[in-house]
Design a protein around this motif. Structure first.
Motif, PDB file in Angstrom:
ATOM      1  N   LYS A   4       0.837  -1.209   0.000  1.00  0.00           N
ATOM      2  CA  LYS A   4       0.000   0.000   0.000  1.00  0.00           C
ATOM      3  C   LYS A   4       0.867   1.253   0.000  1.00  0.00           C
ATOM      4  CE  LYS A   4      -1.410   1.677   3.715  1.00  0.00           C
ATOM      5  NZ  LYS A   4      -1.892   2.173   4.988  1.00  0.00           N
ATOM      6  N   ASN A   5       1.919   1.269   0.825  1.00  0.00           N
ATOM      7  CA  ASN A   5       2.816   2.419   0.878  1.00  0.00           C
ATOM      8  C   ASN A   5       3.568   2.595  -0.437  1.00  0.00           C
ATOM      9  OD1 ASN A   5       2.061   2.953   3.509  1.00  0.00           O
ATOM     10  ND2 ASN A   5       3.725   1.759   4.397  1.00  0.00           N
ATOM     11  N   PHE A   6       3.983   1.487  -1.025  1.00  0.00           N
ATOM     12  CA  PHE A   6       4.677   1.551  -2.310  1.00  0.00           C
ATOM     13  C   PHE A   6       3.777   2.170  -3.377  1.00  0.00           C
ATOM     14  CE2 PHE A   6       5.370  -0.293  -6.479  1.00  0.00           C
ATOM     15  CZ  PHE A   6       6.716  -0.077  -6.691  1.00  0.00           C
ATOM     16  N   LEU A   7       2.531   1.710  -3.448  1.00  0.00           N
ATOM     17  CA  LEU A   7       1.608   2.208  -4.461  1.00  0.00           C
ATOM     18  C   LEU A   7       1.265   3.677  -4.230  1.00  0.00           C
ATOM     19  CD1 LEU A   7      -0.799  -0.856  -4.784  1.00  0.00           C
ATOM     20  CD2 LEU A   7       1.109  -0.222  -6.275  1.00  0.00           C
ATOM     21  N   ALA A   8       1.186   4.073  -2.973  1.00  0.00           N
ATOM     22  CA  ALA A   8       0.908   5.481  -2.680  1.00  0.00           C
ATOM     23  C   ALA A   8       2.048   6.367  -3.162  1.00  0.00           C
ATOM     24  CB  ALA A   8       0.699   5.665  -1.172  1.00  0.00           C
ATOM     25  N   GLU A   9       3.262   5.857  -3.063  1.00  0.00           N
ATOM     26  CA  GLU A   9       4.436   6.625  -3.491  1.00  0.00           C
ATOM     27  C   GLU A   9       4.526   6.712  -5.017  1.00  0.00           C
ATOM     28  OE1 GLU A   9       9.326   6.491  -2.955  1.00  0.00           O
ATOM     29  OE2 GLU A   9       8.038   5.156  -1.786  1.00  0.00           O
ATOM     30  N   HIS A  10       3.895   5.747  -5.704  1.00  0.00           N
ATOM     31  CA  HIS A  10       4.011   5.686  -7.164  1.00  0.00           C
ATOM     32  C   HIS A  10       2.652   5.768  -7.837  1.00  0.00           C
ATOM     33  CE1 HIS A  10       8.282   4.740  -6.857  1.00  0.00           C
ATOM     34  NE2 HIS A  10       7.968   3.906  -5.890  1.00  0.00           N
ATOM     35  N   GLN A  11       1.796   6.634  -7.323  1.00  0.00           N
ATOM     36  CA  GLN A  11       0.456   6.785  -7.885  1.00  0.00           C
ATOM     37  C   GLN A  11       0.521   7.149  -9.363  1.00  0.00           C
ATOM     38  OE1 GLN A  11      -2.256   9.291  -5.706  1.00  0.00           O
ATOM     39  NE2 GLN A  11      -1.475   8.622  -3.719  1.00  0.00           N
ATOM     40  N   GLY A  12      -0.270   6.446 -10.156  1.00  0.00           N
ATOM     41  CA  GLY A  12      -0.366   6.765 -11.568  1.00  0.00           C
ATOM     42  C   GLY A  12       0.752   6.224 -12.428  1.00  0.00           C
ATOM     43  N   LYS A  13       1.785   5.656 -11.842  1.00  0.00           N
ATOM     44  CA  LYS A  13       2.904   5.147 -12.625  1.00  0.00           C
ATOM     45  C   LYS A  13       2.585   3.760 -13.186  1.00  0.00           C
ATOM     46  CE  LYS A  13       6.772   7.480 -10.310  1.00  0.00           C
ATOM     47  NZ  LYS A  13       8.079   7.261  -9.639  1.00  0.00           N
ATOM     48  N   ASP A  14       3.194   3.463 -14.327  1.00  0.00           N
ATOM     49  CA  ASP A  14       3.150   2.093 -14.830  1.00  0.00           C
ATOM     50  C   ASP A  14       4.047   1.235 -13.944  1.00  0.00           C
ATOM     51  OD1 ASP A  14       1.555   2.957 -16.898  1.00  0.00           O
ATOM     52  OD2 ASP A  14       3.189   3.079 -18.350  1.00  0.00           O
ATOM     53  N   LEU A  15       3.654  -0.025 -13.753  1.00  0.00           N
ATOM     54  CA  LEU A  15       4.422  -0.922 -12.892  1.00  0.00           C
ATOM     55  C   LEU A  15       4.901  -2.141 -13.662  1.00  0.00           C
ATOM     56  CD1 LEU A  15       2.204  -1.048  -9.654  1.00  0.00           C
ATOM     57  CD2 LEU A  15       4.152   0.466 -10.116  1.00  0.00           C
ATOM     58  N   ASN A  16       6.169  -2.477 -13.446  1.00  0.00           N
ATOM     59  CA  ASN A  16       6.705  -3.767 -13.854  1.00  0.00           C
ATOM     60  C   ASN A  16       6.786  -4.605 -12.588  1.00  0.00           C
ATOM     61  OD1 ASN A  16       7.266  -3.102 -16.652  1.00  0.00           O
ATOM     62  ND2 ASN A  16       8.875  -1.787 -15.841  1.00  0.00           N
ATOM     63  N   ILE A  17       6.024  -5.685 -12.538  1.00  0.00           N
ATOM     64  CA  ILE A  17       5.921  -6.497 -11.333  1.00  0.00           C
ATOM     65  C   ILE A  17       6.599  -7.846 -11.589  1.00  0.00           C
ATOM     66  CG2 ILE A  17       4.340  -7.558  -9.669  1.00  0.00           C
ATOM     67  CD1 ILE A  17       2.258  -5.423 -10.594  1.00  0.00           C
ATOM     68  N   TYR A  18       7.603  -8.164 -10.769  1.00  0.00           N
ATOM     69  CA  TYR A  18       8.373  -9.395 -10.941  1.00  0.00           C
ATOM     70  C   TYR A  18       8.049 -10.350  -9.793  1.00  0.00           C
ATOM     71  CZ  TYR A  18      10.919  -6.374 -14.150  1.00  0.00           C
ATOM     72  OH  TYR A  18      11.240  -5.506 -15.171  1.00  0.00           O
ATOM     73  N   ILE A  19       7.701 -11.585 -10.136  1.00  0.00           N
ATOM     74  CA  ILE A  19       7.263 -12.540  -9.116  1.00  0.00           C
ATOM     75  C   ILE A  19       8.128 -13.793  -9.134  1.00  0.00           C
ATOM     76  CG2 ILE A  19       5.372 -14.008  -8.310  1.00  0.00           C
ATOM     77  CD1 ILE A  19       3.404 -12.002  -9.393  1.00  0.00           C
ATOM     78  N   ASN A  20       8.611 -14.153  -7.968  1.00  0.00           N
ATOM     79  CA  ASN A  20       9.236 -15.459  -7.729  1.00  0.00           C
ATOM     80  C   ASN A  20       8.890 -15.823  -6.291  1.00  0.00           C
ATOM     81  OD1 ASN A  20      10.700 -17.810  -7.844  1.00  0.00           O
ATOM     82  ND2 ASN A  20      12.696 -16.808  -7.658  1.00  0.00           N
ATOM     83  N   SER A  21       7.704 -16.374  -6.108  1.00  0.00           N
ATOM     84  CA  SER A  21       7.167 -16.618  -4.770  1.00  0.00           C
ATOM     85  C   SER A  21       6.306 -17.865  -4.761  1.00  0.00           C
ATOM     86  CB  SER A  21       6.332 -15.412  -4.308  1.00  0.00           C
ATOM     87  OG  SER A  21       5.631 -15.706  -3.112  1.00  0.00           O
ATOM     88  N   GLY A  22       6.437 -18.639  -3.689  1.00  0.00           N
ATOM     89  CA  GLY A  22       5.606 -19.822  -3.516  1.00  0.00           C
ATOM     90  C   GLY A  22       4.284 -19.528  -2.848  1.00  0.00           C
ATOM     91  N   GLY A  23       4.009 -18.250  -2.544  1.00  0.00           N
ATOM     92  CA  GLY A  23       2.734 -17.880  -1.950  1.00  0.00           C
ATOM     93  C   GLY A  23       2.833 -17.585  -0.463  1.00  0.00           C
ATOM     94  N   GLY A  24       1.743 -17.828   0.253  1.00  0.00           N
ATOM     95  CA  GLY A  24       1.708 -17.523   1.681  1.00  0.00           C
ATOM     96  C   GLY A  24       0.286 -17.268   2.141  1.00  0.00           C
ATOM     97  N   SER A  25       0.086 -16.163   2.838  1.00  0.00           N
ATOM     98  CA  SER A  25      -1.215 -15.839   3.412  1.00  0.00           C
ATOM     99  C   SER A  25      -2.241 -15.530   2.323  1.00  0.00           C
ATOM    100  CB  SER A  25      -1.086 -14.630   4.355  1.00  0.00           C
ATOM    101  OG  SER A  25      -2.368 -14.115   4.689  1.00  0.00           O
ATOM    102  N   VAL A  26      -3.347 -16.262   2.339  1.00  0.00           N
ATOM    103  CA  VAL A  26      -4.396 -16.060   1.340  1.00  0.00           C
ATOM    104  C   VAL A  26      -4.983 -14.661   1.428  1.00  0.00           C
ATOM    105  CG1 VAL A  26      -6.709 -16.754   0.616  1.00  0.00           C
ATOM    106  CG2 VAL A  26      -4.998 -18.492   1.123  1.00  0.00           C
ATOM    107  N   PHE A  27      -5.346 -14.234   2.620  1.00  0.00           N
ATOM    108  CA  PHE A  27      -6.007 -12.937   2.757  1.00  0.00           C
ATOM    109  C   PHE A  27      -5.058 -11.795   2.428  1.00  0.00           C
ATOM    110  CE2 PHE A  27      -8.651 -15.573   5.704  1.00  0.00           C
ATOM    111  CZ  PHE A  27      -9.801 -15.530   4.933  1.00  0.00           C
ATOM    112  N   ALA A  28      -3.791 -11.930   2.793  1.00  0.00           N
ATOM    113  CA  ALA A  28      -2.809 -10.903   2.431  1.00  0.00           C
ATOM    114  C   ALA A  28      -2.671 -10.837   0.917  1.00  0.00           C
ATOM    115  CB  ALA A  28      -1.465 -11.210   3.083  1.00  0.00           C
ATOM    116  N   GLY A  29      -2.628 -12.014   0.282  1.00  0.00           N
ATOM    117  CA  GLY A  29      -2.487 -12.043  -1.167  1.00  0.00           C
ATOM    118  C   GLY A  29      -3.670 -11.453  -1.887  1.00  0.00           C
ATOM    119  N   ILE A  30      -4.869 -11.742  -1.413  1.00  0.00           N
ATOM    120  CA  ILE A  30      -6.065 -11.175  -2.048  1.00  0.00           C
ATOM    121  C   ILE A  30      -6.106  -9.664  -1.856  1.00  0.00           C
ATOM    122  CG2 ILE A  30      -8.588 -11.088  -1.922  1.00  0.00           C
ATOM    123  CD1 ILE A  30      -8.552 -14.094  -1.402  1.00  0.00           C
ATOM    124  N   ALA A  31      -5.698  -9.192  -0.679  1.00  0.00           N
ATOM    125  CA  ALA A  31      -5.640  -7.740  -0.441  1.00  0.00           C
ATOM    126  C   ALA A  31      -4.662  -7.082  -1.410  1.00  0.00           C
ATOM    127  CB  ALA A  31      -5.235  -7.461   1.005  1.00  0.00           C
TER     128      ALA A  31
END
Length: 245
Positions: free
Chosen positions: A46-73
């Motif tokens: 949330k803090n990251f997105l607030a700092e970069h409002q309106g910017k295009d994002l390149n999102i890189y993922i290498n994760s096995g997952g974790g908390s369902v509710f955190a992920g959905i949020a």
């Protein structure tokens, strides 16, 4: 705290119009659960997105997952972000990290990277009523996850097919994922999948290809540490000889 939050994210090629966001660890609920710098949680995102409002994002993922509710949020926050979002699955988007991947407007999965989907898991302690409630809760959570997957299915693919794949715990490489979901197949990346102890705990059938790459990466790291240690001992020996002379 601000400095710690900055450490949790890796920035590359940040410009006035774009920024890079990395999910390279477990998805956890909050700061207290982030045992590794790479672990991510909703408040930090949330803090990251607030700092970069309106910017295009390149999102890189290498994760096995974790908390369902955190992920959905995190998924919902990324979906609301005003800016083009391109997701790159560098090695693994597993479990709830696969949901986060679909927050992108464009999702790129190399042919040697994996999307892993399975039924949600949980630890439960209690009596028979507690166990029954947990089963009901898990089924409700599964429905929510399936709803997200359904939004990104290729035309002609039934959500019932995906439901069966969840039940079987299915690992899809980039080419296979593109048969079921609206994703692009990208160029191969020589990155080991982020298989943590949590991933091993909740996954029943991690492909040998992934584990072999993980072992190779760990051996290379160990060899590097051994070489650095030998180099340091050599420097000490040379320094001692110089002093003696």
């Amino acid at each position: 705290m601000d400095e710690l939050l900055k450490k949790l994210f890796t920035f590359k090629n940040e410009t006035a119009t774009s920024a890079d966001l990395y999910f390279y660890g477990d998805i956890v609920s909050d700061w207290w659960g982030a045992w590794q710098d790479e672990d991510q949680y909703p408040d930090a995102v949330k803090n990251f997105l607030a700092e970069h409002q309106g910017k295009d994002l390149n999102i890189y993922i290498n994760s096995g997952g974790g908390s369902v509710f955190a992920g959905i949020a995190i998924y919902n926050m990324l979906k609301r972000h005003q800016g083009k979002k391109t997701v790159y699955v560098d090695a693994l988007a597993g479990s709830i990290a696969s949901v986060i991947a679909f927050a992108g407007d464009r999702v790129v999965i190399p042919s040697n990277s994996f999307l892993m989907i399975h039924k949600p898991w949980a630890d439960c302690v209690g009596n028979s009523d507690d166990m029954r409630k947990m089963a009901d809760d898990l089924e409700a959570i599964e429905t929510g996850i399936l709803n997200i997957y359904e939004e990104h299915l290729k035309e002609g693919v039934s959500i019932d097919t995906i439901k069966e794949m969840l039940a079987a715990e299915t690992w899809l490489n980039g080419q296979q994922a593109a048969e079921y979901f609206n994703v692009e197949v990208g160029e191969e990346k020589a990155i080991a999948a982020a298989v943590t102890e949590q991933t091993k705990k909740f996954c029943k059938s991690i492909p040998e290809e992934i584990m072999a790459r993980k072992r190779a990466e760990e051996k290379a790291l160990e060899d590097k540490k051994d070489q650095e240690k030998r180099n340091q001992l050599t420097k000490i020996a040379i320094a001692a000889m110089s002093t003696a002379i």
